[in-house]
Design an enzyme around this catalytic site. Structure first.
Site, PDB file in Angstrom:
ATOM      1  CG  HIS A   1      -2.808  51.625 -42.035  1.00 16.57           C
ATOM      2  ND1 HIS A   1      -2.973  51.246 -40.297  1.00 16.57           N
ATOM      3  CD2 HIS A   1      -3.583  52.820 -41.595  1.00 16.57           C
ATOM      4  CE1 HIS A   1      -2.553  52.182 -39.781  1.00 16.57           C
ATOM      5  NE2 HIS A   1      -3.231  52.910 -40.405  1.00 16.57           N
TER       6      HIS A   1
ATOM      7  CD  GLU B   1       2.042  49.402 -43.218  1.00 17.02           C
ATOM      8  OE1 GLU B   1       3.353  49.517 -42.686  1.00 17.02           O
ATOM      9  OE2 GLU B   1       1.285  50.226 -43.633  1.00 17.02           O
TER      10      GLU B   1
ATOM     11  CB  CYS C   1       0.322  49.324 -37.657  1.00 21.62           C
ATOM     12  SG  CYS C   1      -1.368  48.620 -38.420  1.00 21.62           S
TER      13      CYS C   1
ATOM     14  CB  CYS D   1      -0.973  46.388 -41.257  1.00 16.81           C
ATOM     15  SG  CYS D   1      -1.112  47.832 -42.319  1.00 16.81           S
TER      16      CYS D   1
END
Length: 143
Positions: free
Chosen positions: A68, A70, A94, A97
């Site tokens: 992801h 992040e 999410c 994360c």
């Protein structure tokens, strides 16, 4: 809304365009209190992992391989992120994360309000928001 928030959200939008994911492009920018960019990230496979169309269009393969935005931004920063701000474009963080964001020392998360209202990901966003609230991370939804 601060002009710098708008600028860094626009930068996160640009970074999201670097993703090869055909369905979702997410970008993340981490900045310190002096507005210095510390890390950039977009959703994609790890460096050196083949990102073929076949893999990117098969969700059963894509999701386990995808890092992801992040996490990519945090790992690209390679410095202490205590007190930093994370800007995201494309999706709100999410739950997985969010846990990493909290542990990294980031104390503020900013994204567009419409991004955080994606019905498909409501449960994830709620868990992320819960973690942020419990850990004292400020969340600013813009727009």
């Amino acid at each position: 809304m601060e002009k710098w928030d708008v600028r860094f959200l626009e930068l996160a939008k640009l970074v999201s365009s670097w993703s090869k994911d055909p369905s979702t492009q997410v970008g993340a920018v981490i900045v310190d209190a002096n507005k210095k960019v510390l890390g950039l990230g977009y959703n994609g496979f790890a460096a050196g992992v083949i990102d073929s169309e076949e893999r990117l269009t098969n969700r059963d393969v894509k999701y386990p391989l995808m890092i992801h935005a992040e996490i990519n931004a945090i790992t690209s920063a390679r410095c202490d992120l205590t007190g930093a701000t994370l800007y995201t474009h494309g999706l709100f963080t999410c739950a997985r994360c969010a846990a990493v964001v909290v542990n990294s020392g980031i104390t503020r998360v900013v994204c567009h309000r419409t991004v955080a209202e994606n019905p498909r990901w409501n449960a994830e966003f709620e868990l992320a928001s819960l973690q942020y609230a419990e850990a004292g991370v400020q969340v600013d939804l813009i727009g």
